[in-house]
Motif scaffolding. Sequence first.
Motif, PDB file in Angstrom:
ATOM      1  N   VAL A 174       0.834  -1.212   0.000  1.00  0.00           N
ATOM      2  CA  VAL A 174       0.000   0.000   0.000  1.00  0.00           C
ATOM      3  C   VAL A 174       0.861   1.252   0.000  1.00  0.00           C
ATOM      4  N   LEU A 175       1.916   1.274   0.812  1.00  0.00           N
ATOM      5  CA  LEU A 175       2.800   2.446   0.849  1.00  0.00           C
ATOM      6  C   LEU A 175       3.468   2.664  -0.501  1.00  0.00           C
ATOM      7  N   THR A 176       3.856   1.580  -1.157  1.00  0.00           N
ATOM      8  CA  THR A 176       4.471   1.702  -2.489  1.00  0.00           C
ATOM      9  C   THR A 176       3.487   2.315  -3.477  1.00  0.00           C
ATOM     10  N   LEU A 177       2.238   1.874  -3.437  1.00  0.00           N
ATOM     11  CA  LEU A 177       1.218   2.410  -4.338  1.00  0.00           C
ATOM     12  C   LEU A 177       0.933   3.878  -4.039  1.00  0.00           C
ATOM     13  N   LEU A 178       0.887   4.227  -2.737  1.00  0.00           N
ATOM     14  CA  LEU A 178       0.621   5.620  -2.355  1.00  0.00           C
ATOM     15  C   LEU A 178       1.773   6.543  -2.726  1.00  0.00           C
ATOM     16  N   ASP A 179       2.974   6.005  -2.756  1.00  0.00           N
ATOM     17  CA  ASP A 179       4.147   6.822  -3.089  1.00  0.00           C
ATOM     18  C   ASP A 179       4.337   7.003  -4.596  1.00  0.00           C
ATOM     19  N   GLY A 180       3.342   6.621  -5.374  1.00  0.00           N
ATOM     20  CA  GLY A 180       3.423   6.839  -6.817  1.00  0.00           C
ATOM     21  C   GLY A 180       3.262   5.584  -7.637  1.00  0.00           C
ATOM     22  N   GLY A 181       3.336   4.451  -6.999  1.00  0.00           N
ATOM     23  CA  GLY A 181       3.219   3.203  -7.730  1.00  0.00           C
ATOM     24  C   GLY A 181       1.845   3.004  -8.349  1.00  0.00           C
ATOM     25  N   LEU A 182       0.841   3.659  -7.779  1.00  0.00           N
ATOM     26  CA  LEU A 182      -0.515   3.510  -8.295  1.00  0.00           C
ATOM     27  C   LEU A 182      -0.630   4.040  -9.726  1.00  0.00           C
ATOM     28  N   ASP A 183       0.199   5.029 -10.049  1.00  0.00           N
ATOM     29  CA  ASP A 183       0.158   5.630 -11.390  1.00  0.00           C
ATOM     30  C   ASP A 183       1.059   4.908 -12.388  1.00  0.00           C
ATOM     31  N   ASP A 184       1.758   3.895 -11.912  1.00  0.00           N
ATOM     32  CA  ASP A 184       2.679   3.148 -12.781  1.00  0.00           C
ATOM     33  C   ASP A 184       2.014   1.835 -13.193  1.00  0.00           C
ATOM     34  N   PRO A 185       1.576   1.731 -14.437  1.00  0.00           N
ATOM     35  CA  PRO A 185       0.876   0.510 -14.893  1.00  0.00           C
ATOM     36  C   PRO A 185       1.724  -0.746 -14.748  1.00  0.00           C
ATOM     37  N   ALA A 186       3.030  -0.577 -14.686  1.00  0.00           N
ATOM     38  CA  ALA A 186       3.919  -1.739 -14.629  1.00  0.00           C
ATOM     39  C   ALA A 186       3.851  -2.455 -13.278  1.00  0.00           C
ATOM     40  N   ILE A 187       3.467  -1.696 -12.222  1.00  0.00           N
ATOM     41  CA  ILE A 187       3.482  -2.325 -10.898  1.00  0.00           C
ATOM     42  C   ILE A 187       2.142  -2.254 -10.160  1.00  0.00           C
ATOM     43  N   ASN A 188       1.260  -1.345 -10.536  1.00  0.00           N
ATOM     44  CA  ASN A 188       0.058  -1.167  -9.709  1.00  0.00           C
ATOM     45  C   ASN A 188      -0.801  -2.429  -9.635  1.00  0.00           C
ATOM     46  N   ARG A 189      -1.026  -3.076 -10.765  1.00  0.00           N
ATOM     47  CA  ARG A 189      -1.850  -4.294 -10.734  1.00  0.00           C
ATOM     48  C   ARG A 189      -1.155  -5.421  -9.981  1.00  0.00           C
ATOM     49  N   GLU A 190       0.152  -5.550 -10.188  1.00  0.00           N
ATOM     50  CA  GLU A 190       0.899  -6.620  -9.519  1.00  0.00           C
ATOM     51  C   GLU A 190       0.849  -6.451  -7.996  1.00  0.00           C
ATOM     52  N   TYR A 191       1.027  -5.189  -7.520  1.00  0.00           N
ATOM     53  CA  TYR A 191       1.026  -4.948  -6.074  1.00  0.00           C
ATOM     54  C   TYR A 191      -0.361  -5.110  -5.479  1.00  0.00           C
ATOM     55  N   LEU A 192      -1.377  -4.767  -6.257  1.00  0.00           N
ATOM     56  CA  LEU A 192      -2.742  -4.997  -5.769  1.00  0.00           C
ATOM     57  C   LEU A 192      -3.035  -6.502  -5.664  1.00  0.00           C
ATOM     58  N   MET A 193      -2.530  -7.271  -6.590  1.00  0.00           N
ATOM     59  CA  MET A 193      -2.722  -8.719  -6.538  1.00  0.00           C
ATOM     60  C   MET A 193      -1.963  -9.314  -5.347  1.00  0.00           C
ATOM     61  N   ARG A 194      -0.762  -8.796  -5.077  1.00  0.00           N
ATOM     62  CA  ARG A 194      -0.016  -9.265  -3.902  1.00  0.00           C
ATOM     63  C   ARG A 194      -0.750  -8.900  -2.615  1.00  0.00           C
ATOM     64  N   THR A 195      -1.316  -7.690  -2.592  1.00  0.00           N
ATOM     65  CA  THR A 195      -2.086  -7.267  -1.420  1.00  0.00           C
ATOM     66  C   THR A 195      -3.295  -8.177  -1.219  1.00  0.00           C
ATOM     67  N   ASP A 196      -3.970  -8.491  -2.302  1.00  0.00           N
ATOM     68  CA  ASP A 196      -5.127  -9.379  -2.222  1.00  0.00           C
ATOM     69  C   ASP A 196      -4.726 -10.758  -1.692  1.00  0.00           C
ATOM     70  N   LYS A 197      -3.580 -11.249  -2.109  1.00  0.00           N
ATOM     71  CA  LYS A 197      -3.095 -12.547  -1.647  1.00  0.00           C
ATOM     72  C   LYS A 197      -2.824 -12.530  -0.144  1.00  0.00           C
ATOM     73  N   SER A 198      -2.213 -11.464   0.346  1.00  0.00           N
ATOM     74  CA  SER A 198      -1.929 -11.346   1.784  1.00  0.00           C
ATOM     75  C   SER A 198      -3.221 -11.216   2.586  1.00  0.00           C
ATOM     76  N   ILE A 199      -4.181 -10.469   2.040  1.00  0.00           N
ATOM     77  CA  ILE A 199      -5.471 -10.327   2.721  1.00  0.00           C
ATOM     78  C   ILE A 199      -6.174 -11.686   2.812  1.00  0.00           C
ATOM     79  N   ASN A 200      -6.115 -12.438   1.750  1.00  0.00           N
ATOM     80  CA  ASN A 200      -6.729 -13.766   1.763  1.00  0.00           C
ATOM     81  C   ASN A 200      -6.069 -14.680   2.797  1.00  0.00           C
ATOM     82  N   ARG A 201      -4.758 -14.530   2.954  1.00  0.00           N
ATOM     83  CA  ARG A 201      -4.061 -15.326   3.975  1.00  0.00           C
ATOM     84  C   ARG A 201      -4.530 -14.936   5.370  1.00  0.00           C
ATOM     85  N   LEU A 202      -4.687 -13.635   5.609  1.00  0.00           N
ATOM     86  CA  LEU A 202      -5.206 -13.174   6.902  1.00  0.00           C
ATOM     87  C   LEU A 202      -6.601 -13.738   7.163  1.00  0.00           C
TER      88      LEU A 202
END
Length: 356
Positions: free
Chosen positions: A152-180
């Motif tokens: 989330v911090l990476t996305l807030l620091d500008g990663g959200l506007d970078d198509p190369a990483i925003n979807r990948e980091y959201l998918m990683r976040t979703d995976k961690s949430i599912n583990r929780l």
Amino acid sequence: MQLNINSMKFSDPKRLSLFIAAVITAMAALLFTVINLAFGIGFWIAFALTLVVLFIVTATITRYSIEKFLYEKIRLVYKTIHQLKRPKDERHKKMNLGGNALENVYQEVIEWGQDQSKEIEELKRLAAYRREFIGNVTHELKTPIFNIQGYVLTLLDGGLDDPAINREYLMRTDKSINRLITIVRDLESIAQLESGELKLNWSKFDIVALTSEVIDFLEIKVRRKDTDIVLEGLSGKPTYVFADKERIREVLINLIDNSVKYGSKPNSRTTISFFDMDENLLVEVTDNGIGISKTDIPRVFERFYRTDKARSREQGGTGLGLAIVKHIIEAHRQTINVRSTLGVGTTFGFTLEKAG
């Protein structure tokens, strides 16, 4: 001369000994004088008679005094221990020391001490287990939480506007949430099973057919691990049991999934066997994997306990699967066991009630 020892209170042995000595001295002088004057016999005969009578009286007084003193002193100890050992609804009943008070009190103290030592050891064991459990829960929750925070911090620091990483980091976040969510759900299941809040939905079903469904459900993972799964026993015919079908499905998924995860390569193999045991059916899940050491076997059903922590986390899972399996089987009033040899494989076996 009549002595009323019942009316006397001795706070210590010194007073008792002084009392007995005074009584003996007074009686000795009195007896000698009475015998000598009343019967007019010689000095030595009177002295001998005095000794005989004095011996009998002294023995009686001493025995009674000591018994009375000891009884008064130990009855409070006996009463306290005995009452504490009794159930609350029986503590009002009259206490009986019996004929041998000292022996009874000794036995009570020994038994009480042993019981207290066992309780203290059990409390120490539970305290250590609780500390380890809290540490394990903290560690299991901390990893996905910190991962989510980093993404989330990476996305807030500008990663959200970078198509190369925003979807990948959201998918990683979703995976961690599912583990929780999985960890919390498993903990909730264990809590419900332990408290008895979770009611079993009893029904009659074919355990062989249910096992086949579970194997189909795990087909993708089985192919990925290049594992063969074989059903043995009862000639593959329908075999009916009486249990909670969905909970037993959960048991089979956990056990078969574990056997696939830790199967050896190449030639990984998981064998599921069924054995008719008159009133019960024995189901065994056997793999030819890495095995479990003898020191780890007694703890495999503990929450978050991992025989190989690093490899276990790489394989996924919450570390709660086997604990849930044990609780489900015990909720069915059945048994589960494990036997294993390092480098050879592991077998988990559990029983279910057969349906007519």
